[in-house]
Design a protein around this motif. Structure first.
Motif, PDB file in Angstrom:
ATOM      1  N   GLU A  86       0.847  -1.185   0.000  1.00 53.00           N
ATOM      2  CA  GLU A  86       0.000   0.000   0.000  1.00 53.00           C
ATOM      3  C   GLU A  86       0.890   1.245   0.000  1.00 53.00           C
ATOM      4  OE1 GLU A  86      -3.478   0.063  -0.168  1.00 53.00           O
ATOM      5  OE2 GLU A  86      -3.079  -2.042  -0.630  1.00 53.00           O
ATOM      6  N   ARG A 187     -13.782  -0.733  -7.669  1.00 51.37           N
ATOM      7  CA  ARG A 187     -12.637  -0.565  -6.782  1.00 51.37           C
ATOM      8  C   ARG A 187     -11.830   0.637  -7.298  1.00 51.37           C
ATOM      9  NH1 ARG A 187      -6.735  -0.238  -6.890  1.00 51.37           N
ATOM     10  NH2 ARG A 187      -6.058  -0.841  -4.803  1.00 51.37           N
ATOM     11  N   VAL A 208     -10.752  -1.561  -1.752  1.00 53.37           N
ATOM     12  CA  VAL A 208     -10.197  -2.908  -1.652  1.00 53.37           C
ATOM     13  C   VAL A 208      -8.685  -2.787  -1.810  1.00 53.37           C
ATOM     14  CG1 VAL A 208     -10.094  -5.231  -2.656  1.00 53.37           C
ATOM     15  CG2 VAL A 208     -12.260  -3.962  -2.669  1.00 53.37           C
ATOM     16  N   GLY A 211      -3.585  -5.912  -3.074  1.00 54.41           N
ATOM     17  CA  GLY A 211      -3.224  -7.316  -2.926  1.00 54.41           C
ATOM     18  C   GLY A 211      -4.406  -8.238  -2.731  1.00 54.41           C
ATOM     19  N   GLU A 212      -5.585  -7.667  -2.426  1.00 53.35           N
ATOM     20  CA  GLU A 212      -6.788  -8.467  -2.201  1.00 53.35           C
ATOM     21  C   GLU A 212      -7.797  -8.361  -3.345  1.00 53.35           C
ATOM     22  OE1 GLU A 212      -8.327  -7.034   1.475  1.00 53.35           O
ATOM     23  OE2 GLU A 212      -6.505  -7.493   2.613  1.00 53.35           O
ATOM     24  N   TYR A 214      -7.749  -9.383  -6.564  1.00 53.03           N
ATOM     25  CA  TYR A 214      -8.024 -10.581  -7.362  1.00 53.03           C
ATOM     26  C   TYR A 214      -9.139 -11.396  -6.704  1.00 53.03           C
ATOM     27  CZ  TYR A 214      -7.482 -15.135  -9.603  1.00 53.03           C
ATOM     28  OH  TYR A 214      -7.728 -16.308 -10.278  1.00 53.03           O
ATOM     29  N   GLN A 215      -9.004 -11.626  -5.413  1.00 52.74           N
ATOM     30  CA  GLN A 215     -10.007 -12.407  -4.693  1.00 52.74           C
ATOM     31  C   GLN A 215     -11.356 -11.689  -4.663  1.00 52.74           C
ATOM     32  OE1 GLN A 215      -8.879 -13.332  -0.654  1.00 52.74           O
ATOM     33  NE2 GLN A 215     -10.431 -14.915  -0.423  1.00 52.74           N
ATOM     34  N   ALA A 216     -11.325 -10.366  -4.535  1.00 51.75           N
ATOM     35  CA  ALA A 216     -12.570  -9.591  -4.489  1.00 51.75           C
ATOM     36  C   ALA A 216     -13.326  -9.680  -5.812  1.00 51.75           C
ATOM     37  CB  ALA A 216     -12.260  -8.137  -4.149  1.00 51.75           C
ATOM     38  N   GLN A 235      -1.653  -9.208 -12.674  1.00 46.10           N
ATOM     39  CA  GLN A 235      -2.287  -9.803 -11.497  1.00 46.10           C
ATOM     40  C   GLN A 235      -3.414 -10.774 -11.869  1.00 46.10           C
ATOM     41  OE1 GLN A 235      -1.118  -9.236  -8.366  1.00 46.10           O
ATOM     42  NE2 GLN A 235       0.493  -8.043  -9.368  1.00 46.10           N
ATOM     43  N   HIS A 237      -6.271 -10.268 -13.131  1.00 50.91           N
ATOM     44  CA  HIS A 237      -7.631  -9.812 -12.845  1.00 50.91           C
ATOM     45  C   HIS A 237      -8.575 -10.103 -14.013  1.00 50.91           C
ATOM     46  CE1 HIS A 237      -6.116  -6.609  -9.722  1.00 50.91           C
ATOM     47  NE2 HIS A 237      -5.874  -7.863  -9.361  1.00 50.91           N
TER      48      HIS A 237
END
Length: 345
Positions: A86, A187, A208, A211-212, A214-216, A235, A237
């Protein structure tokens, strides 16, 4: 490849700092013997974890030039996401002395109280890379650099302007018109001029961590996101259900600020300062070249992987942005800078 013009920001910083050094009775960097460069270690960091990234290319060039020009007396340690993924973490480490050179976006600089930098984050401020370069490498970039140094009480000095590409929408469905954004979570920044813009086009800005994300996108936490090809394709995405469709909104020719700790810089000898600024200039050119090349490369990779890409009429998006520009510039007290930017189109 567009010609990368010599940054007047770096020239101005070089001149001013060497004059300060002369006032302290130090030998200037222009005449100092590089064989006598004092040893120093510089921690340089960005927030991207992938080594195949323009940020990494830029900081590795910074390392190469700094160590070469100092005959190894200046050691540069490059961190790719290991000091923080971040940007807020990197800014904090710079202030605390845990990092010496970091790369951040304008939005995270405004969080430190320097609201004028948010000018560069305005959607549809720039219409091309040529326009962007003319702005940041010229008088406007120089004025912003001066503001950052002055208002941060010398915590930060801008030593180069990098790009993070042209940002586009990507999400669970393509955009055929601006109305398709209504009610969609996206996002992006959740405060400031960027959030205000997305709210006005009907979307819902959602926070978001990078680093989170992709999962989101994979788990339907957010409907969409926005970024430049090299970053979100690296990443993966585009391989998620909510990242498959890209619409080339081109809403942001991004600016990234290469910052050095002002206190660290002022503690250096004039020769060390000269080497650091030469390394910064070389890193700026290397990062831009890598970014420009990767944009096309990763767009093609996305298509190969099955992503779908479409274009859209940007006129309605731009029309919504214009009054936001004017109000934001007035709130920031930078109406003249906005005028200069528009005159460079």
């Amino acid at each position: 490849m567009k010609k990368l013009i010599l940054s007047t920001v770096l020239t101005a910083v070089t001149c001013s700092m060497l004059l300060v050094g002369c006032g302290n009775g130090q030998e200037t960097g222009a005449t100092a013997d590089r064989d006598g460069v004092e040893s120093i270690k510089i921690i340089a960091a960005h927030n991207q974890t992938s080594p195949d990234n323009p940020y990494q290319d830029g900081l590795m060039k910074f390392k190469e030039v700094a160590e070469s020009k100092s005959d190894g007396a200046i050691e540069v340690e490059v961190h790719a996401g290991t000091l923080g993924t971040e940007e807020s973490e990197l800014v904090e480490k710079l202030k605390l002395g845990a990092a010496d050179v970091v790369l951040v976006s304008p939005g995270f600089m405004t969080a430190t109280g320097i609201k004028e930098v948010d000018l560069f984050a305005l959607p549809y401020l720039f219409e091309s890379y040529e326009h962007w370069e003319n702005v940041v490498d010229g008088e406007v970039g120089e004025e912003i650099a001066h503001l950052v140094n002055e208002k941060s009480n010398n915590d930060f000095k801008i030593i180069g302007y990098w790009s993070a590409g042209v940002r586009h929408y990507y999400g669970k469905k393509p955009l055929e018109s601006i109305e398709d954004l209504k009610g969609m979570t996206i996002r992006t920044q959740t405060s400031g001029v960027v959030a205000d813009y997305w709210q006005q086009v009907g979307a819902i800005p959602t926070s978001v961590a990078w680093g989170e994300l992709y999962q989101a996108l994979q788990q339907n936490v957010v409907d969409s996101a926005e970024n430049a090809y090299p970053y979100y394709i690296q990443q993966n995405h585009h391989k998620t259900p909510n990242g498959k469709f890209t619409t080339e909104t081109a809403h942001d020719y991004t600016t990234r600020l290469l910052l050095v700790s002002g206190k660290k810089f002022d503690s250096m000898t004039d020769t060390q300062k000269e080497v650091l600024l030469a390394a910064a200039e070389a890193s700026m050119e290397a990062e831009r070249q890598a970014l420009y090349a990767q944009e096309e490369e990763y767009k093609e990779l996305a298509l190969t992987d099955g992503a779908e890409i479409n274009e859209i009429d940007r006129t309605p998006f731009i029309e919504i942005a214009k009054p936001i520009h004017e109000k934001a510039a007035q709130d920031m007290g930078v109406e003249e800078l906005l005028k200069k930017i528009n005159e460079l189109k």
